[in-house]
Every structure is written in C-alpha cells, then in structure tokens.
Design an enzyme around this catalytic site. Structure first.
Site, PDB file in Angstrom:
ATOM      1  N   GLU A  52     -19.540  -8.926   8.476  1.00  0.00           N
ATOM      2  CA  GLU A  52     -20.725  -8.341   9.111  1.00  0.00           C
ATOM      3  C   GLU A  52     -21.683  -9.400   9.563  1.00  0.00           C
ATOM      4  O   GLU A  52     -22.139  -9.035  10.781  1.00  0.00           O
ATOM      5  CB  GLU A  52     -21.660  -7.268   8.183  1.00  0.00           C
ATOM      6  CG  GLU A  52     -20.515  -6.114   7.726  1.00  0.00           C
ATOM      7  CD  GLU A  52     -19.907  -6.348   6.498  1.00  0.00           C
ATOM      8  OE1 GLU A  52     -19.165  -5.389   6.052  1.00  0.00           O
ATOM      9  OE2 GLU A  52     -19.898  -7.526   5.928  1.00  0.00           O
ATOM     10  N   LYS A  75       0.904  -1.275  -0.098  1.00  0.00           N
ATOM     11  CA  LYS A  75       0.092  -0.011   0.066  1.00  0.00           C
ATOM     12  C   LYS A  75       0.815   1.254   0.004  1.00  0.00           C
ATOM     13  O   LYS A  75       1.762   1.286   0.805  1.00  0.00           O
ATOM     14  CB  LYS A  75      -0.879   0.121   1.109  1.00  0.00           C
ATOM     15  CG  LYS A  75      -1.898  -1.008   1.410  1.00  0.00           C
ATOM     16  CD  LYS A  75      -2.970  -0.891   2.474  1.00  0.00           C
ATOM     17  CE  LYS A  75      -4.133  -1.973   2.537  1.00  0.00           C
ATOM     18  NZ  LYS A  75      -4.711  -1.723   3.483  1.00  0.00           N
ATOM     19  N   ARG A 127     -25.953  -5.702   5.206  1.00  0.00           N
ATOM     20  CA  ARG A 127     -25.248  -6.952   4.742  1.00  0.00           C
ATOM     21  C   ARG A 127     -25.620  -7.981   5.943  1.00  0.00           C
ATOM     22  O   ARG A 127     -25.408  -9.211   5.616  1.00  0.00           O
ATOM     23  CB  ARG A 127     -23.851  -6.674   4.399  1.00  0.00           C
ATOM     24  CG  ARG A 127     -23.659  -5.949   3.322  1.00  0.00           C
ATOM     25  CD  ARG A 127     -22.052  -5.565   3.277  1.00  0.00           C
ATOM     26  NE  ARG A 127     -21.099  -6.563   3.149  1.00  0.00           N
ATOM     27  CZ  ARG A 127     -20.540  -6.889   1.879  1.00  0.00           C
ATOM     28  NH1 ARG A 127     -20.836  -6.054   0.976  1.00  0.00           N
ATOM     29  NH2 ARG A 127     -19.764  -7.973   1.767  1.00  0.00           N
TER      30      ARG A 127
END
Length: 628
Positions: free
Chosen positions: A364, A279, A392
C-alpha cells in the site's frame, strides 16, 4: 456427517497421539469438513483447503501452543481452528457472537497473534522469538506467510532484521501461485530433508570455524555450497538475509512436511522453508477457480457457488464501470491497486486497459508513492483501495500526495462496517483521518448514482480527492450513464421537516430519511465531508432547534465533529447530537445486526433522537422503546 478420526480430535495433544499413517485419512476428513462447513456459513475456502496438510504437520511436529504459530493474514486458519477445540463453533463462523474468521487472541491460546492484514507475521514472530531467547525459554516460533503477503515491504523489513537476530525463528513461505514443477519431486524432497538435518548443519558450522583461519578457502567453500544449492532451489535470496533456506517441497506431502519440520525443529537460528501448495486442493470447483472460491457466501457443495445474475449492482461494480468509462474519456487515467483487482472491481479495467492497469502487490505504501510519481508527470492516477488498507499508507498519503497537492484520486471501498470480516477490515476511521489533511476533498455517496457522479467529480479535481463507499449494494438507485461534476462542497436537502434536522453522510442518508418520516424531521444529504457545506449548516441551524449528524464512521474526529467545529467557527450555539460508530472495535457479524447494535439503523436513530430531545419536546412519544 460423522468423521471417524476428526471427531476424536479436540486439541493438538490428541492429534500428536495419532500414528503418522493415520494422518492422510485425517487430512481427507478435515478437507471434507471444511467444504461442508463453509458451504453453510460462507467464508474463505480456497486458501483453507490449500493449507490442510501444513496445518496438520505443524501441530503434529510442534508443541503448540507452547511453541508459537503466527499465521499471516489469517484467512487460511479454519483447519487450525478446527484442530484446536473449535470444531463445533464452526457452525457460527463469522456470525455475531460466533468464531472470528481470522486468528483472535481472545478466542484461543492457540491464536498467538491476531491478524487480518497482510505481511505482519514475520515481525510478530520475530518479537516472540527474541522474547523467548531473552527469557531463556526453549520455544520454537513459526511464521506462515503466503507468496502474496511476501510482496509487502513490511515482510522484507522483518526478514532483514530477523537474519541478524540469531533467534530460533522458522518462516514458512506458503507458495500457492507456482505449480509443482518437476524439480519439486523426490530429489528435491531428499535434498530439503538432508539440508535440514543435524549432520549437515553440524558439519556446516564446524567446517566454517575451521576455515575461518583460511579466508580464501572459506570463501571458495561458501561459493561452492551456494552453487550446489542454486542448482536445485529457486533462489539464495533468503540466505542473503541470513536465513538457512530449505525447499521448495510439496506442501500436500505430509511425510515430507513432517520429516523436514522435525529436522528444522532441532536447528538453531533463523530458518526459511519454502513449500508449494495449491489453492482449493481437494475440491475440484475451488481448484478450477480459486479466486471465485477465495471468499464465498453460503453455497451448495455439490453445485458450487450460486450465480448472482440479476442482483443489484454493488458500489464496487459501480466503481469498476465508471473506471472503464472514464478511461475511454481521458487518456491520463491510470488505475492502481495493491493486489485487490477482484475485490476492488478492476477486472474489466485490467482486461480492457491492460497498459494502464497496475497491480503493485500487497504494498500500500508503494502504491501511493507510485501514484504520486505518475501524477507528477501529468497522469491522473486512481488508487482503488479498501478503507482499512489505506490506513497502512497514511504517511505516504500525507507526505507524498497531500503536501505536494498532487491529483491522486482514492476510490475507498469497504467504508464503514464490513460484516463478517470484523474489526480488522472495518473502515471505521477514514473520515477522521482524511478530513484533517490539508488539500484533501472527501466525499461520501448516499446511493449508486451519486457514487458514479462523485467519482467523476473527484477525478476532475486537480488535487488529492477521495470517494468512500460501503461494501455491498446500495438502495437500488437508477444509475445515469452521463457523468456530471457535482458542486464541490455542496449538500442537498432530501426532506423538509420541523424542529429537527438530520445531517446525514453517505450510507446513513437512507436510514436517516426513514427515521425522519417518523419524526417529521429535515434530512440533508451532506455529500462532502471536506469541504463542508457551511452555508447549508448555517441555514439548518438557524431554522431548527436540534441538529443531528449521522455517519458510518467513528464519532471521534469524524463528520459530526466537523459540523461541531463549523458551528463553533460560525459562532452558533445549537443543540447537536452526534451519531456514529462507538468508541470500540465492532465485532464480526451480519451488517444489519451490527448497525443496529451501534444504534445506526432507523430504529436506533429514532430512539437516540428521542432520548436527546426528551427535555425539549414533551410532545414526543416517550414510551417508544427499542429492544437490543
């Protein structure tokens, strides 16, 4: 700043005309453009810097858009947008009327699938690959998924299904958490290239057919192959799903990427390529702190992200501080988040109460049922989650928490419009889908202090509860350190006026008060969406000619609908005006402009009320106009 190569690339067809030796220069120019562009507009930076070489290699090797690329989450697709004819549009990235920050089918044929949420890419790409197979089309389909997104259960459901489909699907795991260790070097690159080559795969298939007649020998050969691969790759898990696993390779090595992808393009069936990236690659500030540079506002590319010290505390910070204070006061509190520690304000809690902090990954559904299990054993779980991500886990919310009436508390961040992230992240529906669930208590704070007191109130309720609050800062209210439970189901009148009563919920209380000053109207801060303050509604209905509900939630099934149901239950006929988010997905842009476009700023509220009361009050200035 002019770029000698990048300025000549307006679509991937032009990219594919370049010589391979030109690609490193193009990658450097693309990375420089990304930093300069995002510094001016804000947006996701670290993730995009990490996928520059991968993006170049994919468009260089595959015949896009005929070959399909599906990006998981999609916050790493800026390079993809730049290379597919949208370089000039980057100056209006995530602005109203400008480019979306995520892939969007309406925006470009190269955006084959709209994304914004995690763990969806493999399912979508598999659907596309199966469709191509059924249509007899020679098309390659690629899903690019990050190691974080792979923690989502949906990704594994798709992998399990894909392995049995025998479709031409390539899943690329962009692993940007692990370092490029010594085994990800020349030998590993050579093996990845070898194992993706036609010769190896032809021998592998033909050998399998020959050995089918001799089951013991075939099993021995299979075990030997797996043992050899196991010495140089981290896992054969994906082969158990039915994929041909390749890698890991350096995701910043263009030659290795292009060679391996070119070989994989010739293979049949499900393939899995593991690449390792970093990253923030190429921009030291982002490399050193990729989390800080994950999503940024405008910044100086030389000095980096500005220090926001002295800014008003956000609702997220209010929650984070309350969580730490409450943890000290009650040992039963545990904090749970589906991979949103920083975004949900849980960094301090994770450090001060590490043994009571649970990041379950981007899962989730699991987060809610895990919380339910803890609640069964006497703990008081607090689930920190964005409104749009709670969608979700709706079945778990009902089946595992509400039906069993378990004391799980939901701190719902990003309620209402979220601005630049757009409709995939807008919390437009939570009041509607929460208030219809039995046993739920639902609250919406109007300022920072009310948020703190509501969080405490929700925690004291021995049943499912939710506090939903918007992104960003509030009105700057003074926050009281002492925590006191609010009377459940009771609102308060903030302003007394005549004829018109505004029943405002959460973030709409402040603009409602400003509108009321012009209209000389009453304003009630309703506080609770469920249970509603029926006594207050009755009182306001009997003492005013018109009731107006204002909420930052869709009108259908929302808080206004709850008030209408209450009036019907009480047998009171009253003129009722419902103001809220419209029956459409609100696009990305500046939150202030978006609220105005929905008529939910002060001017819009005043105008809507004047339109609705035109026939009743000739004394109202009908010449008032609004420019939209």
């Amino acid at each position: 700043m002019p770029y000698s190569l990048l300025d000549t690339i307006n679509d991937p067809h032009q990219l594919r005309q370049l010589a391979r030796k030109q690609l490193p220069q193009l990658a450097a120019e693309l990375r420089s453009f990304l930093v300069e562009s995002v510094a001016k507009t804000g947006g996701h930076l670290s993730s995009n810097l990490g996928t520059v070489e991968l993006t170049l290699a994919l468009h260089y090797v595959f015949n896009t858009p005929e070959d399909r690329l599906v990006w998981d989450v999609g916050h790493q697709t800026y390079a993809h947008k730049i290379l597919t004819g949208r370089r000039e549009g980057m100056s209006r990235l995530r602005m109203l009327g400008g480019l979306a920050g995520f892939p969007k089918r309406e925006e470009s044929p190269y955006d084959t699938f709209g994304t914004g949420h995690s763990s969806t890419s493999i399912s979508a790409a598999l659907g596309m690959a199966v469709a191509a197979k059924r249509q007899g089309v020679d098309r390659r389909v690629v899903a690019v998924i990050g190691d974080g997104a792979l923690t989502g259960g949906m990704a594994f459901e798709a992998l399990n299904n894909a392995g049995a489909m025998d479709a031409n699907l390539l899943v690329i795991l962009n692993d940007n958490e692990m370092s490029i260790s010594p085994n990800v070097g020349a030998l590993n690159h050579y093996l990845a290239k070898l194992l993706s080559g036609r010769f190896y795969n032809t021998v592998r298939k033909r050998g399998g057919k020959v050995l089918e007649a001799i089951p013991p020998i075939k099993e021995l050969a299979k075990r030997a192959e797996e043992h050899m691969k196991g010495m140089v790759v981290p896992s054969t898990l994906f082969e158990e799903f039915g994929f041909n696993y390749l890698g890991p390779i350096d995701g910043h090595d263009l030659d290795s990427l292009i060679d391996t992808l070119s070989n994989i393009k010739q293979l049949e069936g499900p393939q899995f390529l593991h690449i390792v990236t970093k990253k923030g690659q190429g921009y030291k500030l982002a490399e050193d702190d990729p989390c800080l540079y994950h999503g940024v506002a405008k910044f100086d590319p030389v000095d980096g992200v500005a220090n926001k010290a002295g800014a008003k505390p956000s609702y997220t910070q209010v929650f984070g501080d309350w969580l730490c204070d409450m943890a000290v006061a009650d040992w039963r509190l545990v904090g749970i988040t589906p991979a949103m520690r920083e975004g949900s304000g849980m960094v301090r809690f994770s450090e001060e109460h590490a043994d009571r902090y649970f990041d379950v990954g981007i899962a989730e559904q699991h987060a809610l049922t895990f919380a339910a299990g803890l609640a069964c054993e006497g703990f008081k779980p607090v689930v920190a989650i964005y409104s749009t991500f709670l969608q979700r886990a709706y079945d778990q919310l009902i089946h595992d928490v509400a039906i069993q009436n378990l004391p799980v508390m939901f701190a719902i961040d990003r309620a209402g419009l979220v601005g630049a992230d757009g409709p995939t992240h807008a919390g437009a529906f939570d009041l509607s889908f929460l208030r219809c669930i039995p046993n739920m208590t639902v609250m919406a704070p109007s300022d920072e202090n009310e948020c703190r007191q509501m969080l405490y109130t929700a925690f004291t309720i021995n049943a499912p509860s939710a506090v939903r609050y918007p992104r960003g800062s509030g009105v700057g209210a003074q926050i009281e350190a002492e925590m006191q439970a609010l009377p459940v189901g009771k609102g308060v009148v903030r302003r007394t006026g005549e004829k018109i009563a505004l029943l405002a919920f959460g973030s709409m209380v402040h603009p409602a008060l400003q509108a009321a000053d012009e209209l000389n109207a009453t304003v009630a801060d309703m506080r609770f969406v469920k249970p509603l303050d029926e006594a207050l509604i009755k009182q306001l209905a009997l003492s005013h000619d018109v009731l107006v509900t204002v909420e930052e939630n869709v009108i259908q099934g929302g808080a206004g609908s709850a008030v209408a149901e209450c009036l019907a239950k009480l047998g009171i006929e009253k003129r009722l005006v419902l103001l809220g988010l419209p029956d459409r997905f609100v696009e990305h842009g500046d939150p202030t402009l978006l609220l105005a476009s929905c008529g939910l700023d002060t001017v819009g509220i005043v105008e809507a009320i004047k339109r609705s009361t035109r026939a009743l009050y000739s004394t109202i200035d009908l010449a008032y106009t609004v420019s939209k």
